[in-house]
Write a protein that holds these residues in place. Structure first.
Motif, PDB file in Angstrom:
ATOM      1  N   PHE A  25       0.830  -1.205   0.000  1.00 50.09           N
ATOM      2  CA  PHE A  25       0.000   0.000   0.000  1.00 50.09           C
ATOM      3  C   PHE A  25       0.868   1.261   0.000  1.00 50.09           C
ATOM      4  O   PHE A  25       1.836   1.361   0.756  1.00 50.09           O
ATOM      5  N   LYS A  26       0.509   2.216  -0.857  1.00 47.34           N
ATOM      6  CA  LYS A  26       1.246   3.473  -0.949  1.00 47.34           C
ATOM      7  C   LYS A  26       0.345   4.628  -0.524  1.00 47.34           C
ATOM      8  O   LYS A  26      -0.600   4.974  -1.249  1.00 47.34           O
ATOM      9  N   PRO A  27       0.612   5.222   0.663  1.00 45.62           N
ATOM     10  CA  PRO A  27      -0.197   6.364   1.121  1.00 45.62           C
ATOM     11  C   PRO A  27      -0.048   7.543   0.175  1.00 45.62           C
ATOM     12  O   PRO A  27       0.941   7.673  -0.550  1.00 45.62           O
ATOM     13  N   SER A  28      -1.043   8.437   0.207  1.00 42.29           N
ATOM     14  CA  SER A  28      -0.967   9.637  -0.620  1.00 42.29           C
ATOM     15  C   SER A  28       0.130  10.557  -0.083  1.00 42.29           C
ATOM     16  O   SER A  28       0.470  10.530   1.108  1.00 42.29           O
ATOM     17  N   ILE A  29       0.680  11.375  -0.975  1.00 43.84           N
ATOM     18  CA  ILE A  29       1.744  12.308  -0.582  1.00 43.84           C
ATOM     19  C   ILE A  29       1.233  13.277   0.482  1.00 43.84           C
ATOM     20  O   ILE A  29       1.942  13.625   1.436  1.00 43.84           O
ATOM     21  N   GLU A  30      -0.018  13.703   0.340  1.00 43.68           N
ATOM     22  CA  GLU A  30      -0.618  14.644   1.299  1.00 43.68           C
ATOM     23  C   GLU A  30      -0.632  14.067   2.708  1.00 43.68           C
ATOM     24  O   GLU A  30      -0.248  14.731   3.678  1.00 43.68           O
ATOM     25  N   ASN A  31      -1.065  12.801   2.841  1.00 46.95           N
ATOM     26  CA  ASN A  31      -1.143  12.181   4.169  1.00 46.95           C
ATOM     27  C   ASN A  31       0.241  11.885   4.744  1.00 46.95           C
ATOM     28  O   ASN A  31       0.443  11.910   5.958  1.00 46.95           O
ATOM     29  N   SER A  68       4.946  12.615   8.474  1.00 47.83           N
ATOM     30  CA  SER A  68       6.312  12.155   8.176  1.00 47.83           C
ATOM     31  C   SER A  68       6.714  10.975   9.063  1.00 47.83           C
ATOM     32  O   SER A  68       7.645  11.055   9.869  1.00 47.83           O
ATOM     33  N   PRO A  69       6.013   9.837   8.953  1.00 50.15           N
ATOM     34  CA  PRO A  69       6.267   8.704   9.847  1.00 50.15           C
ATOM     35  C   PRO A  69       7.593   8.014   9.541  1.00 50.15           C
ATOM     36  O   PRO A  69       8.082   8.035   8.400  1.00 50.15           O
ATOM     37  N   HIS A 117      -2.897   6.988  13.582  1.00 50.57           N
ATOM     38  CA  HIS A 117      -1.984   7.534  12.577  1.00 50.57           C
ATOM     39  C   HIS A 117      -1.934   6.640  11.334  1.00 50.57           C
ATOM     40  O   HIS A 117      -1.791   7.133  10.207  1.00 50.57           O
ATOM     41  N   LEU A 118      -2.047   5.338  11.530  1.00 49.08           N
ATOM     42  CA  LEU A 118      -2.116   4.422  10.383  1.00 49.08           C
ATOM     43  C   LEU A 118      -3.374   4.691   9.568  1.00 49.08           C
ATOM     44  O   LEU A 118      -3.340   4.700   8.333  1.00 49.08           O
ATOM     45  N   ALA A 119      -4.486   4.928  10.273  1.00 46.79           N
ATOM     46  CA  ALA A 119      -5.746   5.231   9.585  1.00 46.79           C
ATOM     47  C   ALA A 119      -5.617   6.503   8.749  1.00 46.79           C
ATOM     48  O   ALA A 119      -6.198   6.605   7.661  1.00 46.79           O
ATOM     49  N   LEU A 120      -4.860   7.468   9.250  1.00 47.34           N
ATOM     50  CA  LEU A 120      -4.640   8.701   8.493  1.00 47.34           C
ATOM     51  C   LEU A 120      -3.889   8.408   7.195  1.00 47.34           C
ATOM     52  O   LEU A 120      -4.232   8.932   6.127  1.00 47.34           O
ATOM     53  N   LEU A 121      -2.877   7.533   7.273  1.00 42.40           N
ATOM     54  CA  LEU A 121      -2.132   7.152   6.072  1.00 42.40           C
ATOM     55  C   LEU A 121      -3.003   6.378   5.081  1.00 42.40           C
ATOM     56  O   LEU A 121      -2.849   6.503   3.864  1.00 42.40           O
ATOM     57  N   LEU A 122      -3.924   5.572   5.598  1.00 42.97           N
ATOM     58  CA  LEU A 122      -4.792   4.760   4.733  1.00 42.97           C
ATOM     59  C   LEU A 122      -5.861   5.597   4.039  1.00 42.97           C
ATOM     60  O   LEU A 122      -6.514   5.121   3.113  1.00 42.97           O
TER      61      LEU A 122
END
Length: 754
Positions: free
Chosen positions: A311-317, A322-323, A333-338
């Motif tokens: 899975f590749k998170p969006s650049i915005e998230n 910056s995890p 925080h994972l949910a934010l990346l997803l």
């Protein structure tokens, strides 16, 4: 009772005791099952129900059932069968009320007769006999609940066979829906621009799940519920080799076998390859976030890069927090990346004493403190308030009821980020087992193809933090294909503008595929292998060709010379009229001579399925044509009329005619058909009709169509029949009042007037 109850836990997860009303059993492979020993005070009791002394069975009955359960659990049957056997034994003992070992056969039989359902009770009675709690002579009769094919009439048997195959219109509708739900690639398979607005995590994906399941079921004969849901994430594979100088390609998937069949590389129809591969690709994209969650719930302490996988998170998230890819991450925080919070303010509501909180305006007047989700720490306190937009954005669902607070917030309105995470990790643990509904096979959830969040498959919305158990996918699939009584949720047909009358049962796909392959000429042995069976005999029950269809593949029936001459001599007149009819109507399909006319149905393509109780088998069939003034046919039809009139009189004279609904229904139908037979004879004998004209009876509209072969014109006669209901009433009155001759004079007399 002195031995430990190995594998049993009570409702609290503690070691179970013999007197526990509810127990949870876990076998050596990790499969769990719930068993209840309550009486009938709570008809819908579950493992989580609260039980009191009022819900207890008496001690003897409880102990007897528990002893029976210990033996049942040793049997080599499915877990659902084991649960059903205990349930029916408990129901029997509750209804019986007395000690079964000290009561008579009559009392036991009375209890069984009063049970609405007794299937499976034989096992319990055999167990009682085996342990000498019932005498061998005490063998009550248990009614058979399921009617076998042998007990059905011919019409019922044909209907039962046809019902196993899906309606072709429903299949065509699914094809149109599939095209809309999972659009074709715009150019190359790497161009996914047509899907950009369809694959976001927050979108409803039940359509995509159903379409992919349908594509799999229509591409190869599968056990959709037991096998397809166990697929791992993969694309359709192919193998090409040269066979007799020609390049041949087969398509396959790595498949999980069921019913003892080994895992294998299962072949799929080549004509479905592109559509199926597209569906698999689409589904693998929309289900990737759920697989990420599964990896996290399995081990929250593993590095973020291992959790994310492909899975590749969006650049915005990514920019928001910056995890560190080599370190663990919190669930929020994972949910934010997803992308769970895309389209929202990406803030959470927190308590006023949370460090870094910001007071925000609140139209309701209450103080409101928020904090960016990207800045939350494990010990920050989340505030969960009913109808709060921040809580709804965080969970993916609005909070209303106490049950929702328990499900999504551990029953609390204030909890830390760490407690929030622990709650969902614990809640999702049962889903990670990856078992199918019957708990016979499993798949690693983090590698499963059909890994969905609850929000993706629930129309009423649910939290994106919850995983849909593999065991519940069968129910989602079934309920989306057929409308159940009392259910308001629309099926996939209704959601796409089709009638609620459109439906398909999941197992019909397997019957359809076997039947389709047989009609395409594939040998039964290959169909057996493709279907994952070990016995070719089982395949025969999935191929729905009648004897007439099987015999229709024979192109010619050879007569010896003497028999052929006899046939031509007897039906010469009808053969002549048949030829004229074909020429007059420019009929391109072959017609066939019958004993009273000829048939215009193309029997080489569509076998005859017409059934009647008449002696002349083809009479009143819509495909049957007759020749006006054909004396031999008319004479035969008159004899048939006498037989049918006699049958009506015989049934009317039966002792139980006035009380039997079955006899009266037969009388209504047969009286109407016999009246139509009389009308046909009158028209065939009518001197105003030109000799040699073709007569055809349209029974559905009670119209006789007459074709003049010389002028090639068609005329119609609308006929009026006596009222069969009045005839039945008169017949009943004649039976109850012997002096009343209305029935025979007015109704059966009508039939005898020729």
């Amino acid at each position: 009772m002195l031995q430990p109850l190995t594998g049993f836990k009570n409702q609290k997860g503690e070691q179970a005791k013999w007197d526990d009303i509810a127990v949870i059993f876990t076998n050596a492979t990790g499969v769990t099952a719930n068993f209840l020993f309550n009486n009938d005070n709570q008809s819908n009791a579950k493992i989580g129900s609260e039980f009191t002394k009022e819900d207890r069975l008496n001690a003897e009955t409880h102990q007897l059932l528990f002893a029976y359960l210990l033996d049942v659990l040793k049997k080599n049957v499915s877990i659902n069968t084991k649960k059903a056997r205990l349930a029916i034994a408990k129901q029997f003992l509750i209804k019986h009320g007395n000690n079964v070992a000290s009561t008579s056969l009559t009392d036991i039989q009375r209890t069984i007769d009063n049970m609405a359902y007794s299937q499976g009770l034989v096992s319990f009675l055999n167990w009682l006999h085996q342990h000498k709690m019932l005498a061998t002579s005490c063998s009550p009769s248990i009614p058979v609940q399921i009617r076998g094919m042998r007990s059905k009439s011919g019409h019922e048997a044909i209907e039962a066979e046809n019902s196993k195959l899906p309606d072709e219109k429903a299949l065509l509708a699914l094809g149109a829906i599939f095209h809309d739900v999972i659009p074709p690639f715009k150019s190359e398979q790497s161009d996914l621009s047509a899907w950009q607005h369809l694959v976001h995590l927050s979108l409803y994906q039940l359509d995509a799940f159903t379409c992919t399941m349908v594509a799999l079921a229509m591409s190869s004969p599968n056990r959709a519920a037991a096998e397809q849901v166990l697929l791992t994430k993969q694309r359709l594979k192919s193998h090409t080799e040269t066979v007799k100088g020609k390049q041949e390609t087969v398509y396959y998937l790595n498949w999980r076998g069921s019913k003892g069949y080994l895992d294998n590389q299962k072949h799929f129809n080549a004509e479905m390859a592109k559509s199926l591969d597209r569906a698999l690709h689409y589904t693998s994209i929309v289900t990737e976030p759920a697989r990420v969650l599964a990896r996290f719930y399995k081990n929250p302490a593993q590095p973020l890069k291992d959790v994310l996988g492909e899975f590749k998170p969006s650049i915005e998230n990514l920019k928001l927090q910056s995890p560190a890819m080599g370190k663990p991450i919190t669930l929020i925080h994972l949910a934010l990346l997803l992308g769970f919070f895309d389209g929202t303010d990406k803030v959470a509501r927190v308590t006023h004493d949370t460090q870094g909180s910001i007071e925000a305006p609140n139209p309701k007047g209450q103080p409101k403190h928020i904090k960016p989700i990207a800045e939350l720490s494990p010990f920050d306190k989340l505030l969960m308030i009913s109808q709060c937009s921040c809580a709804a954005a965080l969970l993916g669902v609005k909070l209303h009821t106490k049950k929702q607070f328990e499900k999504y917030c551990a029953g609390r309105k204030v909890l830390t980020v760490a407690e929030f995470q622990n709650h969902f990790v614990h809640t999702n643990q049962p889903s990670l087992t990856g078992y199918n509904r019957k708990q016979t096979k499993q798949v690693d959830y983090e590698n499963a193809l059909f890994a969905f969040t609850a929000k993706q498959l629930n129309e009423q919305k649910a939290s994106h933090f919850l995983l849909v158990p593999i065991s519940s996918l069968e129910q989602f699939f079934s309920q989306d294909l057929i409308k159940n009584k009392g259910k308001t949720q629309k099926t996939i047909f209704e959601r796409h503008g089709f009638s609620a009358d459109f439906f398909i049962k999941p197992h019909q796909f397997r019957h359809w595929q076997n039947d389709y392959l047989a009609k395409k000429g594939l040998p039964h042995l290959l169909i057996t292998m493709l279907s994952g069976r070990k016995s070719a005999e089982q395949t025969l029950t999935y191929i729905h060709t009648t004897d007439a269809q099987n015999s229709s593949v024979i192109s010619d029936i050879m007569y010896d010379q003497e028999a052929e001459c006899e046939v031509e001599e007897n039906v010469g007149k009808r053969m002549q009229s048949k030829t004229q009819y074909d020429a007059a109507t420019e009929n391109l399909t072959p017609t066939f001579v019958t004993e009273v006319g000829f048939c215009v149905q193309n029997l080489t393509l569509s076998p005859c399925t017409y059934m009647t109780e008449f002696v002349t088998q083809c009479t009143l069939c819509p495909s049957s044509c007759h020749v006006a003034h054909d004396e031999e046919a008319i004479e035969l039809l008159k004899k048939d009329l006498k037989v049918q009139t006699y049958d009506l009189e015989r049934v009317q004279d039966a002792i139980n005619f006035t009380t039997s609904d079955g006899m009266q229904q037969w009388y209504l139908t047969h009286y109407r058909n016999t009246c139509m037979l009389k009308n046909l004879i009158e028209v065939l004998s009518d001197k105003t009709i030109k000799q040699g004209s073709i007569v055809r009876y349209l029974t559905s509209s009670n119209i006789i169509r007459i074709t003049d072969l010389d002028t090639k014109t068609v005329s119609e006669r609308k006929l009026t029949l006596p009222n069969p209901n009045k005839a039945l009433q008169a017949a009943i009155e004649a039976k109850t009042k012997p002096d009343n001759t209305i029935a025979k004079n007015n109704f059966l007399g009508f039939l005898g007037s020729i």
